[in-house]
Write an enzyme that holds these catalytic residues in place. Sequence first.
Site: not given
Lengths: 153, 769
Positions: B491, B727, B533, B529-530
Site C-alpha cells: 500500500g 514484518e 513509509t 526492511a519496512s
Amino acid sequence: MVRMNTIVNGVRIDREIDANISLLDFLRDELGLVGTNRSCDVQVCGSCTVLVDGLPVSSCTFLANEADGAQVETIEGIRDTEFYRRAEAAFVSHAAVQCGFCTPGFVMTLKAMADDGVGAEEAQLRRSLSGNLCRCTGYRSILDAAAEIVSDR
Amino acid sequence: MTSPTLVERKSLHGAGAVGSSVARVDAIPKISGTAEFVGDLSLAGMLHGKVLRSNVAHARIREIDTGSAEQMPGVVAVLTGRDLMDIDPYFGHAIRDRPIVAIDVVRFVGEPIVAVAAETEAQAEAALLAITVEYEDLPVVASLDAALAHDAALVHDGPTRSGFAHGLGELPERDGNICYRYGFERGDIAEQASLASIVIDQEYDFPAVYQYAMETHAVIAHHDGDEINLWANCQHPFLVRAEIATLFGLPVDKVRIVVPFLGGGFGSKSYTKMEPITVALARKAGRPVKVVNRVDESMVTTRRHNMKCRMRTLATKEGELLGRSVEIWLDTGAYADNGPRVTATAADAASGPYRWPSVEVQAHCVYTNTGPAGSYRAFGATHLQWIGESQIDEVARLAGIDRLEFRRRNLLRPGEEVRPGGRPLDADLVGDVEKVAAAIGWGREHITDRGLGISVGLLAAGAHPVSSASVRMDADGGVVVLVASTEMGQGTRTVMAQIAAEVLGMDPGGVAVHGADTRFTPYDRSTGASRSTTVAGKAVERAAREVMDTLIETAATFLDVSDLDELSASDGRIWCGETSIGYAELIAKRFGFVGGELRGYGEVKPHGGGGSYAEGPVFWEVCVAGAEIELDRDTGMIRVLQTSSVADVGRAINPQLIERQDEGGALQGIGNALFEEMLYTDDGVLLNDTLLDYRIPATEDVPEKMTCIIVENEDGPGPFGAKGCGEGVLAALPAAIVNALADAGVPMTELPLTPERVWRQMQEIECQE
C-alpha cells in the site's frame, strides 16, 4: 490444430487453435485478456479462475479446446454487472486487496458462489474459497468482503 | 486581477489525510484486473525467453551442444557462458560470486546454463529439449552439515569479491564454505556462567522456506547497443540499475528500469534476480526479450535460509538473566545473494531485547549446493526469535515466574542499548507485550490441550537510509508524487499520497503516485526492511513541504501578507482568515498565464557517519505477538485458535492498511511455524517444487480470532513520527506458537511443527517420563 467455437465475455470466437493450448494461454496470449493471472500452473492457487458455463475452473489446467461450444466469462466480462459493483465495493471497503494478483480469481469464484446461492456462513465461505490462495492479506478481509457480497443480494 | 474566491472552509487543521483509513488508490484497477504486471506487457518485436537449468547440484560442464537448438523453428538466440567473454559476467550485491549463466561449473539444481529466445514461448521451450549438456560430477554438499564437514568439497574456491551494496564494511576472507561471519560480544560470559544455576543449552533447526510471491519473477529487456531498457518486477530498481550498468559496462543513465505493480514481493524480488540473464539474452538477440519464471523456477531463484543454531541462556535460580551465547549457521545456497545481511540481522536478533550482563553471538553464512537464499520478510528475526523466546519461557518456568511478569522485569526500556554501537531501543516493549497477552486472555485458568504463548523481539529495520522524492503540482492543482518505492501489495502508493496530501492540505484523491521509472523517478535505495513509509515517506514529506513553501510565498505576495504565520493551508487552498485562494489560481498568478508547475524535492541521508550497518538501524521494528493453540494429542496436529500482534508504528498513516499487513504477516507466520518447508535430497534436488507439495496457508488456516493492536507513541524517525511495520508479526508469531505448544506440554526445537514432528516429540517426552 482444432476448430474452436466459443463465446468469451459475450463475443463469439471461432478460430483454429493448437489442440494442447490451455484456456489460460488462449485468453491471455490470443485474446489479450490479461486480467486473468498465472501463478502455480497446477490448479492449486486459483489466480487463473474463470467461469465456463457458469462454473469456476482453473484455466491453467483446462484445455481451451474443452471450452468449445461453451460460454467463458473472465474478469473483463463481468465489470459491468451488478454483482461486480457489489464485489468491488466490498473489496474496497474491507481493503481486501493488496498486491492484487489473486484478486480477479477470487472475484470470479465469488461470482460462481453468488450465482449458486452459497450462504454467508463463515465455514461455508472458507470451504468455497479454499481453492483460491492469497499470500498478502491473510484472508480475513477477503472472507469479510465475501460474506457481504454473497449475503447482500 | 481577480479577487480571492470566497469559499467555506471545511477543515481547520490540515487535511487530516494522515491517520485516516482512506481507500487504497490502487484497489479498483487491481480488483477489476486492469492493474498491469510485467507479464501483461509486451513490446513490438518482443521474443520469449526460456532457461535451461542444471539437473545436477555440483558438476563441471564438459560440453554444451546447442547446435540443433539453434536450427529449431522460431529460435533467434541461444545464450551460453561463451557469449559473455567480453564482460565481467559475475554479479551479487553482497558477494560478486554469481555468473549470469553457469560458466564451467554448476553449483545447484536449477542453475541457469543456457537461455533461448524464440518467437513464441512454446518454440523456446521446444529448443531447450534439443540442448545437451555433458557434466562431470563433483562432490555435492547439499546441507549445512555436509558443507561444514572437515573435508567438505568447496562450493566456491576463488577469493571473495565484495559486492557493491552490502553495507557491512570489509568482508572477511572466505573460510571453507563459510562466506561471511558476523558477531559481537559484551561482558564476560565465562564469569557469568560460573554464577548460573539455570542453564538452557539446545540445538535448533529452522527450515528453508519459499516466499511464494504469487507473481513469479518476470523481466522484459531490450538492449539496443548503447542503452538498456528493462521492465522488471524488482523491489530495488536503483540497485538493479547499478548492477546491470556494471555488468554490461554502461553508465547508469543508459540503463532504464520501469517497475509496474508487483504481484507480491516479501523480499523474493529484492536485489538482482532474473534481470542479468534477460538482458544478456536480449543483447544477443538484438530484440526485446521477455522471461517469466514458472513457480518451480522462482523457487530456485530465491528462498529463505534454513538454519542451525545453538543457543545457551544462563540465569540464576531466581530467574536473574546472566548471559546468552549463540552460534548460528545460515545456509545461503550456492550463491550469497543477501545472505551476509541476513546473517548480520540474525545475529542482531539473537540476544533478544533483554538486559544481559554478558552476550556472545557468532553467526556464519554458509555456501551449499542448493538454490540461493536471500531475503524473506523479517529475515534473521524470524530465524532467531522462536529460539530465544522459548529459552526465556523455560527460564521463567524453572524460576517459577509468570512468563509475562518475567518479561516485564527483564525487557529493555526505551533508550537502553540493544547492541554495542547501534541505535538504542526506541519502543515500549513492555507496553506492547502486555497488550498482546491481554488480547489472548493471559492469566486465565489452564484449559486441557490448549496453550498460550507470547513473544517479544526486535528486527533491525530501515536498511540504508538513502531516499529521495519529488512532488509536482500541476497547473490545475493536481499533484504527482515521484517516488521509487515499489508497490507490491503493502500500500505504499496510498501512504505516499496521504503523506503528500497532509502536507499540502488537500484530499489524497488529488494525489497521483506511480511506479518507479529510473529515468525520471528520484533515487530510492530499496523497497524492503519496512523502510518505505519511514525513509522514502520522509523524503516525500520534505518534497511536499517545498511545494507548500512556494504556495505560501506566492500567496503572501498575492494576498499582500507579510507575516507568513497568518497563512495556512487546507481544502486545496491557502487561507488568511476567512479569505482564501485555490492552488490552481495561485499557480496561474505565479506564472502569469496558463501552465507552469511547482516542484519540490526531498531527500533522506544518514545522520553523520557513513550510515553503516553497525551504526544502524534506522529504527527497531517491534516483533510482538501472542497465540493460543489447541493440540490434538492423537495426531500431533495443531490448530491456532487465536493470534494477537502489535504494530508499534509511531504514527498510523493508514490504520486499515496496517491491520491488513499484520493479518497477512500472521498467516505467513502460521505457514512458517506449522507446515512450510522446502525439502532437499542429499543430492541437492528440491523435492517439493510445486504448490501441490509445498503448501501455503489457505482460508481454512485462518484463526477464529485475530487481534491487531496499533500503538502510536509518535516515536518513529519517519513522517509525523511514523515508523515501519508489517514484518514484525512474522518473526513474533511462530515464536508465540512454539511457546504456546510448550505451554501445552510439548517443547520443540525444530520447525515447522508438522503433526509428525510434534507427535514424535510427544512420544519421546512420554518415554522420558
